[in-house]
Scaffold this active site. Structure first.
Site, short mmCIF file in Angstrom:
data_model
loop_
_atom_site.label_atom_id
_atom_site.label_comp_id
_atom_site.label_asym_id
_atom_site.label_seq_id
_atom_site.Cartn_x
_atom_site.Cartn_y
_atom_site.Cartn_z
N HIS A 157 0.86 -1.19 0.00
CA HIS A 157 0.00 0.00 0.00
C HIS A 157 0.90 1.24 0.00
O HIS A 157 1.91 1.28 0.70
CB HIS A 157 -0.91 -0.02 1.24
CG HIS A 157 -1.93 1.08 1.19
ND1 HIS A 157 -1.62 2.38 1.51
CD2 HIS A 157 -3.24 1.08 0.83
CE1 HIS A 157 -2.71 3.13 1.36
NE2 HIS A 157 -3.71 2.36 0.95
N GLU A 167 0.77 4.08 1.40
CA GLU A 167 1.06 4.67 2.72
C GLU A 167 2.16 3.87 3.43
O GLU A 167 3.05 4.44 4.07
CB GLU A 167 -0.21 4.71 3.60
CG GLU A 167 0.08 5.38 4.94
CD GLU A 167 -1.11 5.36 5.91
OE1 GLU A 167 -2.27 5.29 5.46
OE2 GLU A 167 -0.85 5.41 7.13
N THR A 226 -2.78 4.22 8.87
CA THR A 226 -3.88 5.02 9.44
C THR A 226 -5.27 4.47 9.13
O THR A 226 -6.25 4.91 9.73
CB THR A 226 -3.83 6.46 8.90
OG1 THR A 226 -3.91 6.41 7.47
CG2 THR A 226 -2.57 7.18 9.33
N SER A 267 -8.06 1.40 0.93
CA SER A 267 -7.93 0.56 2.12
C SER A 267 -9.04 0.85 3.13
O SER A 267 -9.70 -0.06 3.64
CB SER A 267 -6.55 0.81 2.75
OG SER A 267 -6.51 0.35 4.06
N ASN A 268 -9.28 2.14 3.41
CA ASN A 268 -10.28 2.44 4.45
C ASN A 268 -11.67 2.01 4.02
O ASN A 268 -12.48 1.59 4.83
CB ASN A 268 -10.20 3.92 4.85
CG ASN A 268 -10.86 4.85 3.86
OD1 ASN A 268 -12.07 5.07 3.92
ND2 ASN A 268 -10.10 5.36 2.89
#
Ligand code: 0CJ
Ligand code: F3S
Length: 319
Positions: A131, A133, A172, A231-232
């Site tokens: 990912h 991030e 996050t 992702s979130n």
């Protein structure tokens, strides 16, 4: 005239854009306004095809790596997900005018990792390999310094340098529940490990998951508006399923709804990932309204008054 079946819709709140996403999109819009097209953006500014296509139509040019950017005085914006330290260095070497739209809550994690490293602690990163991030956070420290921990099963076999000198940070946008279990397992195996107060999951991720937990057990189906590479948003679908919702789907646009699955439902919850614009929630609601007689109710579980000012390079330039 055929009578439409009734459908109770529970609209989750908070849903959709978080402060970091608003800031990142505004940065591209503002750069276009000040400097004109093209404005280059490294990686999707946020993980949403509609947002990316809209910005493209205004003159943004999306690239994955800086070597795709020609020699130019036009700005290059780094996406909300953050970048490894090598990227601004590469930009400076090429005299590129870089604007960093990394979410301040991701930057906070970068600084935590750096501080642990400076204090001589080995850093474990809880997150998903590949990912952007995670690539960005790993890239804050010298190659090989950070150990990525992806699952609770990984923890038993972790090989660390000194178990009394360990720290952790997290992505996050993770599942709040999974991450809690992983932090518990880490603390159990390494009682001296140092980390943030709870974890580094951001307020937006936490609040959107909490709202889904409230409604998922009481509806026949739940739709998360968002991209499959978000992702979130993926985590919201997972949370719905784990909370007992039998039919949860991640949907980018109304045209992606598998209508046959929703034919016999009488209640539906809708939420949206942090990178999904409200206009797509409305589009999907309108598509349901063509087929059902809707009764819409908003279920609010938190108030968000978070705002992040534009990246510094744009604040100075704003006229
Ligand atoms: O990583 C972030 C700073 C979140 C950005 C907003 O969401 P999205 O969907 O672009 O990114 P994730 O894949 O990280 O959720
Ligand atoms: Fe930032 Fe969380 Fe949004 S890290 S970009 S506030 S999803």
């Amino acid at each position: 005239m055929t009578v439409k079946p009734k459908l109770n819709v529970l609209l989750c709140a908070p849903r959709g854009f978080c402060a970091g996403v608003v800031r990142a999109i505004d940065a591209v819009e503002e750069a276009l306004r000040i400097y004109g097209a093209p404005v280059y953006v490294r990686h999707e500014i946020v993980h949403n095809k509609y947002v990316v296509e809209t910005l493209k139509s205004k003159g943004a040019v999306f690239v994955e790596e800086l070597d795709e950017v020609p020699d130019t005085s036009q700005p290059v914006i780094f996406s909300a997900h953050g970048v490894p330290k090598s990227i601004p260095v590469e930009a400076a070497t090429r005299n590129i005018f870089a604007i960093d739209a990394t979410c301040p809550l991701v930057t906070k994690v970068h600084r935590e990792a750096e501080l642990h490293h400076k204090r001589g602690r080995q850093v474990l990163l809880v997150g998903h390999a590949g990912h952007p991030e995670v690539v960005g956070t790993i890239g804050q420290l010298p190659a090989g310094s950070i150990i990525l921990v992806q699952t609770i099963e990984d923890i038993a076999s972790l090989q660390v340098e000194d178990e009394h000198n360990l720290s952790y940070v997290t992505q996050t946008t993770l599942s709040v529940d999974d991450t809690r279990s992983m932090v518990e397992a880490l603390t159990q195996r390494f009682p001296d490990i140092v980390g943030p107060h709870r974890e580094d999951i951001c307020y937006a991720t936490t609040n959107r998951q909490e709202a889904v937990k409230q409604v998922a057990p009481i509806v026949d189906a739940l739709i998360v508006v968002g991209s499959s590479n978000s992702s979130n948003s993926q985590r919201l679908k997972e949370v719905a399923e784990r909370s007992g919702c039998k039919l949860a789907r991640l949907v980018l646009r109304a045209e992606d709804v598998e209508w046959e699955l929703f034919a016999n439902i009488s209640s539906l919850a809708i939420t949206a990932g942090a990178s999904a614009p409200e206009i797509l929630v409305e589009e999907i609601m309108d598509a349901f309204a063509e087929r059902f007689d809707l009764h819409v109710e908003e279920v609010s579980t938190a108030n968000e008054g978070v705002f992040f000012p534009l990246p510094r390079e744009l604040r100075r330039a704003t006229v």
